[in-house]
Design a protein around this motif. Structure first.
Motif, short mmCIF file in Angstrom:
data_model
loop_
_atom_site.label_atom_id
_atom_site.label_comp_id
_atom_site.label_asym_id
_atom_site.label_seq_id
_atom_site.Cartn_x
_atom_site.Cartn_y
_atom_site.Cartn_z
N ARG A 39 0.84 -1.21 0.00
CA ARG A 39 0.00 0.00 0.00
C ARG A 39 0.87 1.25 0.00
N ALA A 40 1.97 1.21 0.76
CA ALA A 40 2.87 2.37 0.81
C ALA A 40 3.50 2.62 -0.56
N ILE A 41 3.87 1.52 -1.24
CA ILE A 41 4.49 1.67 -2.55
C ILE A 41 3.51 2.25 -3.55
N ALA A 42 2.24 1.83 -3.45
CA ALA A 42 1.23 2.29 -4.41
C ALA A 42 0.67 3.66 -4.08
N ALA A 43 0.99 4.17 -2.90
CA ALA A 43 0.39 5.43 -2.45
C ALA A 43 0.92 6.61 -3.27
N PRO A 44 0.10 7.66 -3.43
CA PRO A 44 0.59 8.87 -4.10
C PRO A 44 1.75 9.49 -3.31
N VAL A 45 2.57 10.24 -4.01
CA VAL A 45 3.72 10.91 -3.40
C VAL A 45 3.52 12.41 -3.50
N GLU A 46 3.66 13.09 -2.37
CA GLU A 46 3.47 14.54 -2.36
C GLU A 46 4.82 15.24 -2.46
#
Ligand code: FES
Length: 191
Positions: A39-46
């Motif tokens: 989930r962390a890998i797939a999460a958007p990056v700000e």
């Protein structure tokens, strides 16, 4: 067999059958539930764009792949216009739809013209191109852009591929949106 006994057996069989189905489903659900890491890998990056000067770019890791955010100068944008009107690019108007989200269109290939957000992987065989903004730094007629050191594919400041090189499509623009003037989120579409 009395009617009551038959009803009991039918009800018991149904419950056992249901429990069996539940037991069978658990490993399946476990298998498909993404781990916290996934989930962390797939999460958007700000990304905070404050401090990014015109002409500079930053490297971002998104879903395990490199992404560049380039703050384009007015001169860079002018060079894009000149290239659009030439016949040097293979897809000057970004018509190959798989290379960008549907809300990205036109020659600039950006939500805001000033910022290019692009996956930093060559569309030939996946090498990371070099950022070579200085005109003439690759060849006498090099207008500035991205040069792939593996097999010499070339892309402009919008990630558009030049003709006559091994790569056949523009660099990929990832989904992204602006959270404010200076904050961008990579991996999420505009609302
Ligand atoms: S991987 Fe870039 S030109 Fe081949």
């Amino acid at each position: 067999m009395t009617m009551n006994r038959r009803r009991f057996l039918v009800a018991a069989t149904t419950v056992v059958g249901g429990a069996g189905a539940l037991t069978a489903a658990v490993p399946f659900i476990r298998y498909w539930t993404p781990s916290a890491r996934a989930r962390a890998i797939a999460a958007p990056v700000e990304i905070n764009l404050e401090g990014l000067e015109p002409g500079q770019q930053i490297n971002v890791d998104w879903r395990g792949q490199p992404v560049w955010v380039l703050r384009r100068t007015p001169e860079m944008l002018q060079r894009l216009d000149a290239l659009t009107d030439s016949d040097e690019l293979r897809d000057p108007h970004a018509e190959v739809k798989a290379q960008q989200p549907s809300y990205i269109s036109g020659a600039q290939r950006a939500v805001k013209d000033e910022y290019l957000v692009v996956v930093a992987l060559c569309t030939h065989l996946g090498c990371v191109p070099l950022f070579r903004p200085e005109p003439g730094s690759i060849s006498a007629d090099w207008p500035g852009g991205y040069f792939c050191p593996c097999h010499a594919s070339m892309f402009d400041f919008a990630g558009r591929v030049f003709r006559g090189v091994p790569a056949s499509t523009n660099l990929v623009i990832p989904p992204h949106r602006y959270l404010s003037e200076s904050r961008i989120e990579i991996g999420a579409d505009p609302e």
